[in-house]
Design a protein around this motif. Structure first.
Motif, PDB file in Angstrom:
ATOM      1  N   UNK A 164       0.790  -1.240   0.000  1.00 54.95           N
ATOM      2  CA  UNK A 164       0.000   0.000   0.000  1.00 54.95           C
ATOM      3  C   UNK A 164       0.822   1.290   0.000  1.00 54.95           C
ATOM      4  N   UNK A 165       2.117   1.226   0.243  1.00 58.09           N
ATOM      5  CA  UNK A 165       2.914   2.453   0.315  1.00 58.09           C
ATOM      6  C   UNK A 165       3.723   2.657  -0.954  1.00 58.09           C
ATOM      7  N   UNK A 166       3.942   3.918  -1.287  1.00 58.38           N
ATOM      8  CA  UNK A 166       4.872   4.268  -2.351  1.00 58.38           C
ATOM      9  C   UNK A 166       6.265   4.356  -1.744  1.00 58.38           C
ATOM     10  N   UNK A 167       7.280   4.065  -2.533  1.00 59.67           N
ATOM     11  CA  UNK A 167       8.644   4.163  -2.020  1.00 59.67           C
ATOM     12  C   UNK A 167       9.477   5.014  -2.971  1.00 59.67           C
ATOM     13  N   UNK A 168      10.691   5.338  -2.550  1.00 59.52           N
ATOM     14  CA  UNK A 168      11.595   6.157  -3.355  1.00 59.52           C
ATOM     15  C   UNK A 168      12.760   5.295  -3.825  1.00 59.52           C
ATOM     16  N   UNK A 169      12.513   4.517  -4.879  1.00 60.87           N
ATOM     17  CA  UNK A 169      13.557   3.638  -5.404  1.00 60.87           C
ATOM     18  C   UNK A 169      14.166   4.164  -6.695  1.00 60.87           C
ATOM     19  N   UNK A 170      13.536   5.151  -7.310  1.00 58.02           N
ATOM     20  CA  UNK A 170      14.065   5.644  -8.572  1.00 58.02           C
ATOM     21  C   UNK A 170      13.269   6.825  -9.092  1.00 58.02           C
ATOM     22  N   UNK A 171      13.588   7.219 -10.327  1.00 59.21           N
ATOM     23  CA  UNK A 171      12.940   8.380 -10.929  1.00 59.21           C
ATOM     24  C   UNK A 171      11.439   8.169 -11.070  1.00 59.21           C
ATOM     25  N   UNK A 172      11.048   6.968 -11.490  1.00 57.81           N
ATOM     26  CA  UNK A 172       9.621   6.712 -11.698  1.00 57.81           C
ATOM     27  C   UNK A 172       8.846   6.803 -10.391  1.00 57.81           C
ATOM     28  N   UNK A 173       9.495   6.471  -9.258  1.00 56.47           N
ATOM     29  CA  UNK A 173       8.799   6.563  -7.970  1.00 56.47           C
ATOM     30  C   UNK A 173       8.532   8.020  -7.588  1.00 56.47           C
ATOM     31  N   UNK A 174       9.505   8.899  -7.856  1.00 55.85           N
ATOM     32  CA  UNK A 174       9.289  10.317  -7.579  1.00 55.85           C
ATOM     33  C   UNK A 174       8.149  10.855  -8.433  1.00 55.85           C
ATOM     34  N   UNK A 175       8.107  10.443  -9.702  1.00 56.04           N
ATOM     35  CA  UNK A 175       7.005  10.860 -10.575  1.00 56.04           C
ATOM     36  C   UNK A 175       5.679  10.296 -10.087  1.00 56.04           C
ATOM     37  N   UNK A 176       5.715   9.064  -9.569  1.00 54.40           N
ATOM     38  CA  UNK A 176       4.491   8.446  -9.076  1.00 54.40           C
ATOM     39  C   UNK A 176       3.944   9.171  -7.852  1.00 54.40           C
ATOM     40  N   UNK A 177       4.844   9.637  -6.979  1.00 54.19           N
ATOM     41  CA  UNK A 177       4.397  10.406  -5.810  1.00 54.19           C
ATOM     42  C   UNK A 177       3.726  11.701  -6.265  1.00 54.19           C
ATOM     43  N   UNK A 178       4.358  12.415  -7.215  1.00 57.14           N
ATOM     44  CA  UNK A 178       3.753  13.639  -7.741  1.00 57.14           C
ATOM     45  C   UNK A 178       2.396  13.334  -8.382  1.00 57.14           C
ATOM     46  N   UNK A 179       2.318  12.255  -9.161  1.00 60.72           N
ATOM     47  CA  UNK A 179       1.058  11.900  -9.808  1.00 60.72           C
ATOM     48  C   UNK A 179      -0.017  11.534  -8.794  1.00 60.72           C
ATOM     49  N   UNK A 180       0.393  10.926  -7.677  1.00 60.74           N
ATOM     50  CA  UNK A 180      -0.592  10.581  -6.646  1.00 60.74           C
ATOM     51  C   UNK A 180      -1.222  11.842  -6.066  1.00 60.74           C
ATOM     52  N   UNK A 181      -0.405  12.865  -5.810  1.00 63.27           N
ATOM     53  CA  UNK A 181      -0.942  14.125  -5.278  1.00 63.27           C
ATOM     54  C   UNK A 181      -1.933  14.721  -6.285  1.00 63.27           C
ATOM     55  N   UNK A 182      -1.542  14.768  -7.548  1.00 66.31           N
ATOM     56  CA  UNK A 182      -2.424  15.335  -8.577  1.00 66.31           C
ATOM     57  C   UNK A 182      -3.705  14.509  -8.689  1.00 66.31           C
ATOM     58  N   UNK A 183      -3.577  13.182  -8.648  1.00 67.64           N
ATOM     59  CA  UNK A 183      -4.743  12.305  -8.757  1.00 67.64           C
ATOM     60  C   UNK A 183      -5.733  12.566  -7.621  1.00 67.64           C
ATOM     61  N   UNK A 184      -5.205  12.762  -6.417  1.00 65.93           N
ATOM     62  CA  UNK A 184      -6.092  13.027  -5.276  1.00 65.93           C
ATOM     63  C   UNK A 184      -6.809  14.373  -5.459  1.00 65.93           C
TER      64      UNK A 184
END
Length: 468
Positions: A164-184
């Motif tokens: 259930x958690x996002x992690x910071x393993x690479x570039x795509x994870x940082x983009x995924x965190x940003x996309x999660x904020x926008x999605x919410x």
């Protein structure tokens, strides 16, 4: 001389200057395509597995050391053909920097330096035959082998984190965190009734440098970049928690800098919970040890790191907690020509008996340089020239938004706006690709005057509704 002639001379000089600058910024490879021997044909072969800070630094340093020699071939195997400059990755979350500008071209840098590169996933090492076997059962020979496969998140067996958690393993994870904020924000803009608290609550678990920077970048994204795009959502409804199990965040910094960081986080309305341990993560909440909980559908894990799981299959001696076992020279225990560096290695810290060198970027860079010198000494039969590795911490830089940082550099401590400028200049200099330097600098300069155009590009992986 008439004006036309003077103008022609000026134009010619300008063109020559531009061409000279272009050549300086784009140096030709050491070998022309028709003159470089195949890696297998070199008399002495050095194979480096991993293209992170340690592996890349080892390869570049070796190339510099053998620049005037034609008997040493260097080959780097890595899963990706780019080198991720980790200190700047959290800025991708707020869109202050574009992800593509942080991914430096690994193949180009190595080829220019004189090394070879192959994108491959390593399966195992066969020391008896001096070969590494990659996917497809492709064999790569070596005379000296450097293992630098890095690390991966450590979830400490806490239920639900991996699911259930996002992690910071690479570039795509940082983009995924940003996309999660926008999605919410997109979801909440469509809700006409009561908005669940969990939708706009973000929990960052881990109070080290990465966790602090990610929490701060989420604040920047919400309050500086998205607020005007979503006028129907009060940004102050967004809650950001930073959860740390230890008594203090940024444990490795001086107490005065910790206080400065805590004060900055307070001003950003980021709630810091220390001495707080996450016990379970579910789809809509974080359960805390002792009975408390935080309602959130947005959990980011930055709390731990462990050696890459691939080391378990390599056939080399390893400690599951700390990594491949090496001696003070960075040589793998029981192996005469295999070395290990970076987050995958348990490197004894000569400063403190029983401790290992911390898995961070500056240690990896120092290890890469040291192992390059030792590998070359071993190649040439100069065992007496091997150097014991001693980690020398230079300090730490932590950015909390584009206008504030807390820095400790060689005993000098400072914070605030000037510290933020130093943070950016220091890491800009350390970028190895001229293109990355120019583009990251451009991102920062443009971002100073214009808010970044924050968008969510949805593909097949993150589009939940095929009709939208």
């Amino acid at each position: 001389m008439n004006k036309l002639a003077r103008g022609g001379l000026f134009l010619g000089g300008t063109v020559l200057g531009v061409m000279a600058l272009r050549r300086l910024l784009n140096p030709p490879p050491r070998y022309a395509p028709w003159e470089k021997p195949r890696y297998r044909d070199f008399e002495k072969k050095v194979l480096i597995v991993g293209g992170g800070f340690a592996g890349y630094t080892a390869a570049k340093t070796l190339c510099e050391l053998v620049r005037n020699r034609d008997d040493v071939g260097i080959l780097v195997l890595a899963r990706e053909n780019y080198f991720t400059f980790w200190p700047i990755v959290p800025e991708i979350v707020s869109s202050d920097v574009d992800a593509h500008n942080v991914a430096q071209p690994l193949r180009r840098a190595l080829i220019t330096a004189g090394a070879s590169f192959r994108r491959a996933r390593v399966k195992r090492v066969v020391p008896e035959r001096n070969v590494v076997i990659a996917d497809g059962d492709i064999e790569f020979p070596y005379d000296q082998l450097v293992v630098a496969v890095g690390g991966q998140p450590n979830f400490f067996g806490i239920p639900g984190v991996e699911e259930h958690a996002l992690s910071m393993r690479g570039l795509s994870d940082a983009e995924q965190i940003r996309n999660r904020v926008i999605e919410r924000f997109e979801e909440v803009s469509l809700i006409r009734g009561e908005i669940p608290e969990s939708k706009l609550t973000f929990v960052v678990i881990g109070g080290g440098a990465t966790g602090v920077e990610v929490a701060s970048q989420i604040h920047t994204l919400v309050h500086e970049h998205l607020a005007s795009d979503y006028p129907n959502i009060d940004p102050n409804r967004v809650r950001i928690y930073l959860v740390e199990a230890l008594p203090e965040i940024l444990q490795e910094l001086d107490p005065a800098l910790r206080r400065a960081a805590r004060n900055r986080l307070y001003l950003q309305r980021i709630e810091v919970l220390t001495n707080t341990l996450a016990e379970e993560v579910t789809a809509d909440r974080v359960r805390l040890k002792g009975g408390g909980e935080i309602l959130s559908e947005n959990v980011i894990w930055t709390a731990g790191n462990r050696p890459n799981a691939v080391i378990q299959n390599l056939g080399l001696p390893y400690d599951e907690k700390n990594g491949i076992k090496v001696d003070e020279y960075l040589r793998v225990e029981g192996c005469r020509n295999i070395w290990a560096v970076g987050d995958c290695a348990a490197i004894p810290d000569v400063r403190e008996e029983g401790k290992v060198v911390p898995p961070n970027a500056q240690a990896a860079v120092q290890e890469g340089k040291a192992v390059a010198r030792n590998v070359l000494a071993a190649l040439d039969g100069r065992e007496d020239a091997l150097e014991k590795f001693e980690y020398k911490p230079l300090g730490q830089l932590v950015e909390l938004g584009g206008d504030f940082a807390v820095n400790e550099v060689m005993g000098v401590r400072f914070s605030g706006f000037l510290a933020a400028l130093f943070w950016r200049l220091a890491y800009l200099v350390r970028l190895t690709s001229p293109q990355s330097k120019a583009r990251v600098a451009a991102d920062w300069v443009v971002g100073f005057f214009l808010r970044p155009a924050v968008t969510q590009v949805r593909g097949a992986r993150n589009s939940q509704d095929p009709t939208t």
